[in-house]
Design an enzyme around this catalytic site. Structure first.
Site, mmCIF file in Angstrom:
data_model
loop_
_atom_site.group_PDB
_atom_site.id
_atom_site.type_symbol
_atom_site.label_atom_id
_atom_site.label_comp_id
_atom_site.label_asym_id
_atom_site.label_seq_id
_atom_site.Cartn_x
_atom_site.Cartn_y
_atom_site.Cartn_z
ATOM 1 N N ARG A 27 0.821 -1.226 0.000
ATOM 2 C CA ARG A 27 0.000 0.000 0.000
ATOM 3 C C ARG A 27 0.851 1.271 0.000
ATOM 4 N NH1 ARG A 27 -5.517 -0.388 1.723
ATOM 5 N NH2 ARG A 27 -6.293 -2.238 0.699
ATOM 6 N N ARG A 31 -3.340 6.851 0.906
ATOM 7 C CA ARG A 31 -3.830 8.107 1.491
ATOM 8 C C ARG A 31 -2.860 8.813 2.422
ATOM 9 N NH1 ARG A 31 -9.325 5.504 3.338
ATOM 10 N NH2 ARG A 31 -7.835 3.814 3.308
ATOM 11 N N ARG A 40 -6.265 11.219 -6.373
ATOM 12 C CA ARG A 40 -7.504 10.479 -6.060
ATOM 13 C C ARG A 40 -8.707 11.399 -6.232
ATOM 14 N NH1 ARG A 40 -11.633 8.617 -4.167
ATOM 15 N NH2 ARG A 40 -11.964 7.278 -2.344
ATOM 16 N N ASP A 77 -6.620 -2.990 -7.573
ATOM 17 C CA ASP A 77 -7.170 -3.592 -6.360
ATOM 18 C C ASP A 77 -7.516 -5.046 -6.616
ATOM 19 O OD1 ASP A 77 -8.149 -2.498 -3.552
ATOM 20 O OD2 ASP A 77 -9.496 -4.096 -4.186
ATOM 21 N N TYR A 153 -14.688 -11.512 0.325
ATOM 22 C CA TYR A 153 -15.380 -10.259 -0.026
ATOM 23 C C TYR A 153 -16.594 -10.543 -0.919
ATOM 24 C CZ TYR A 153 -11.418 -7.795 1.977
ATOM 25 O OH TYR A 153 -10.471 -7.330 2.852
HETATM 26 O O1 CP3 Z 1 -0.011 -1.736 -2.474
HETATM 27 C C1 CP3 Z 1 -0.235 -0.839 -3.315
HETATM 28 O O2 CP3 Z 1 0.159 0.333 -3.179
HETATM 29 C C2 CP3 Z 1 -0.940 -1.239 -4.607
HETATM 30 C C3 CP3 Z 1 -2.335 -1.057 -4.612
HETATM 31 C C4 CP3 Z 1 -3.236 -1.938 -3.772
HETATM 32 C C5 CP3 Z 1 -4.483 -1.459 -3.281
HETATM 33 N N1 CP3 Z 1 -5.147 -2.511 -2.730
HETATM 34 C C6 CP3 Z 1 -4.962 -0.084 -3.391
HETATM 35 C C7 CP3 Z 1 -6.017 0.387 -2.475
HETATM 36 C C8 CP3 Z 1 -3.147 -3.278 -3.410
HETATM 37 C C9 CP3 Z 1 -1.984 -4.270 -3.612
HETATM 38 C C10 CP3 Z 1 -4.359 -3.637 -2.764
HETATM 39 C C11 CP3 Z 1 -4.667 -4.998 -2.290
HETATM 40 C C12 CP3 Z 1 -5.906 -5.225 -1.544
HETATM 41 N N2 CP3 Z 1 -7.131 -4.639 -1.722
HETATM 42 C C13 CP3 Z 1 -6.041 -6.204 -0.538
HETATM 43 C C14 CP3 Z 1 -4.963 -7.166 -0.102
HETATM 44 C C15 CP3 Z 1 -3.938 -6.552 0.770
HETATM 45 C C16 CP3 Z 1 -4.486 -5.951 2.027
HETATM 46 O O3 CP3 Z 1 -4.298 -4.728 2.182
HETATM 47 O O4 CP3 Z 1 -5.021 -6.684 2.845
HETATM 48 C C17 CP3 Z 1 -7.359 -6.147 -0.067
HETATM 49 C C18 CP3 Z 1 -7.966 -6.997 1.027
HETATM 50 C C19 CP3 Z 1 -8.043 -5.164 -0.839
HETATM 51 C C20 CP3 Z 1 -9.487 -4.779 -0.753
HETATM 52 C C21 CP3 Z 1 -9.677 -3.385 -0.337
HETATM 53 N N3 CP3 Z 1 -9.348 -2.287 -1.127
HETATM 54 C C22 CP3 Z 1 -10.211 -2.888 0.876
HETATM 55 C C23 CP3 Z 1 -10.696 -3.755 2.024
HETATM 56 C C24 CP3 Z 1 -10.209 -1.490 0.801
HETATM 57 C C25 CP3 Z 1 -10.774 -0.510 1.793
HETATM 58 C C26 CP3 Z 1 -9.979 -0.385 3.015
HETATM 59 C C27 CP3 Z 1 -8.875 0.645 2.874
HETATM 60 O O5 CP3 Z 1 -7.724 0.311 3.238
HETATM 61 O O6 CP3 Z 1 -9.154 1.749 2.449
HETATM 62 C C28 CP3 Z 1 -9.618 -1.137 -0.433
HETATM 63 C C29 CP3 Z 1 -9.354 0.237 -0.932
HETATM 64 C C30 CP3 Z 1 -7.986 0.550 -1.396
HETATM 65 N N4 CP3 Z 1 -7.224 -0.243 -2.196
HETATM 66 C C31 CP3 Z 1 -7.272 1.748 -1.121
HETATM 67 C C32 CP3 Z 1 -6.044 1.651 -1.803
HETATM 68 C C33 CP3 Z 1 -4.957 2.692 -1.881
HETATM 69 C C34 CP3 Z 1 -7.794 2.945 -0.348
HETATM 70 C C35 CP3 Z 1 -8.740 3.701 -1.248
HETATM 71 C C36 CP3 Z 1 -8.778 5.183 -1.026
HETATM 72 O O7 CP3 Z 1 -9.548 5.613 -0.176
HETATM 73 O O8 CP3 Z 1 -8.072 5.932 -1.722
#
Ligand code: CP3
Length: 344
Positions: A27, A31, A40, A77, A153
């Site tokens: 990640r 943010r 974003r 994602d 999910y």
């Molecule tokens: O790592 C990186 O920088 C690459 C991008 C990436 C994202 N999600 C961007 C993202 C990667 C590799 C993921 C993987 C992901 N997504 C997982 C597996 C790894 C983990 O973190 O457990 C999971 C379970 C998801 C599903 C997901 N996406 C959730 C549950 C959420 C909401 C919770 C949160 O952390 O905001 C997301 C949103 C998400 N995916 C964001 C980002 C940067 C935040 C979105 C935002 O508000 O800008």
């Protein structure tokens, strides 16, 4: 001879220890970075950000420019795969993702048998854009979610970290659940092959919720499907480099290491380090700083960074967090972490 264009991350994945461990963060585009929040906002929604190659490439590159990480992970994602299978996906501000309707036996019948490639095609364009902008020594990583984690999910329908719905379906109707997993195995393998073909040099398979499974269910829904994805990907790209991240696997980690032929294992922060060092005697490892230690900063962060380095830096090792960076982490703490890793 020293080749300046060699990628330290790829060297580690090939089994070679690096004098200074290469580093990236799960990640890392997110943010906690003001430039991410700007882009974003410009995108309008998280999904648009993921599926607009110019913007996704921009946020992928932001942490590389700011911190000089050794790998870029493509901005996308894990839930794009269910989206490409026909489940509606929205990201609700402050609530996380929502997938509708939740998958059960009837809804599985309404999903696509195979993923619609056109839905995820922008990700492959992002990969091409990022690769052409990166210095050659910075590795470009692709990724997907592991079938079990993605299924949690899809079955729950919401982003609440609750695996109860998927566990119940797996126990009560293993035939339906197995069909969902099979569909995810096929879609994920295709997706990874396309990412690698577009220029990703390694891919990571995120099994964020593998720790929720009993040992038998871990074999069936984590080890087996991930091993099948790898067999399928390597059938088409024999030298594909793959990192596995079975978060929370605990004592099942050894079985994962024995049975899943990944090139490296990404470790969470909960694992006992002596136990994890045994894993590293078989396979390069990545990890495992507690994201809360990074959030905390100060001496606690330095001690945590040192503990990770002291355990793993004598072998093939990529420094990373044990899970994604928390969005309220100060940027100065990331700089402090990097100075410690690179300056010891
Ligand atoms: O790592 C990186 O920088 C690459 C991008 C990436 C994202 N999600 C961007 C993202 C990667 C590799 C993921 C993987 C992901 N997504 C997982 C597996 C790894 C983990 O973190 O457990 C999971 C379970 C998801 C599903 C997901 N996406 C959730 C549950 C959420 C909401 C919770 C949160 O952390 O905001 C997301 C949103 C998400 N995916 C964001 C980002 C940067 C935040 C979105 C935002 O508000 O800008």
């Amino acid at each position: 001879m020293y080749r300046f264009d060699k990628s330290p991350v790829l060297e580690v994945l090939a089994g070679s220890r690096q004098p200074i461990p290469p580093v990236w963060m799960m990640r890392q585009a997110g943010r906690y970075l003001p430039e991410y929040r700007d882009t974003r906002e410009r995108a309008g929604s998280f999904l648009k950000l993921c599926l607009t190659p110019e913007l996704a490439a921009e946020v992928t590159l932001q942490p590389i420019r700011r911190f000089g990480f050794d790998a870029a992970i493509i901005f996308a994602d894990i839930l794009l795969v269910p989206y490409a299978l026909g489940q509606a996906l929205t990201f609700v501000e402050g609530e996380g993702p929502r997938l509708a309707p939740p998958v059960d036996r009837a809804e599985l019948g309404r999903l696509r048998e195979t993923a619609d490639r056109s839905v995820v095609a922008p990700v492959f364009d992002t990969i091409r854009l990022v690769r052409s902008a990166l210095e050659p020594q910075v590795a470009l990583l692709g990724f997907c979610g592991a079938p079990w984690t993605v299924a949690t999910y899809m079955v729950a329908g919401c982003g609440t970290p609750d695996q109860a719905a998927a566990k119940l379906l797996a126990y009560q109707d293993p035939v339906t659940f197995g069909q969902l997993i099979d569909r995810l195995v096929a879609a994920s393998a295709d997706y990874l092959v396309e990412q690698l073909s577009a220029g990703a040099q390694a891919v990571q398979i995120f099994d964020t919720w593998s720790g929720a499974l009993s040992p038998e269910e871990f074999e069936r829904w984590c080890i087996d499907p991930v091993a099948r994805i790898i067999a399928e990907v390597r059938g088409r790209i024999p030298d594909a480099k793959i990192i596995g991240f079975p978060r929370g696997a605990g004592t099942s980690l050894l079985r994962y290491a024995d049975r899943v032929p990944v090139d490296a294992i990404s470790l969470d922060w909960m694992v006992d380090r002596d136990y994890a060092r045994d894993i590293q005697s078989q396979r390069p490892v990545q990890g495992n700083l507690d994201p809360h230690a990074l959030r905390a900063g100060g001496d606690a962060l330095l001690r945590a960074v040192d503990a990770t380095l002291d355990t793993f830096s004598s072998g093939p090792f990529i420094f990373n967090l044990g899970h994604g960076i928390l969005s309220d982490t100060p940027i100065a703490h990331v700089e402090q972490m990097l100075a410690r890793i690179r300056g010891r």
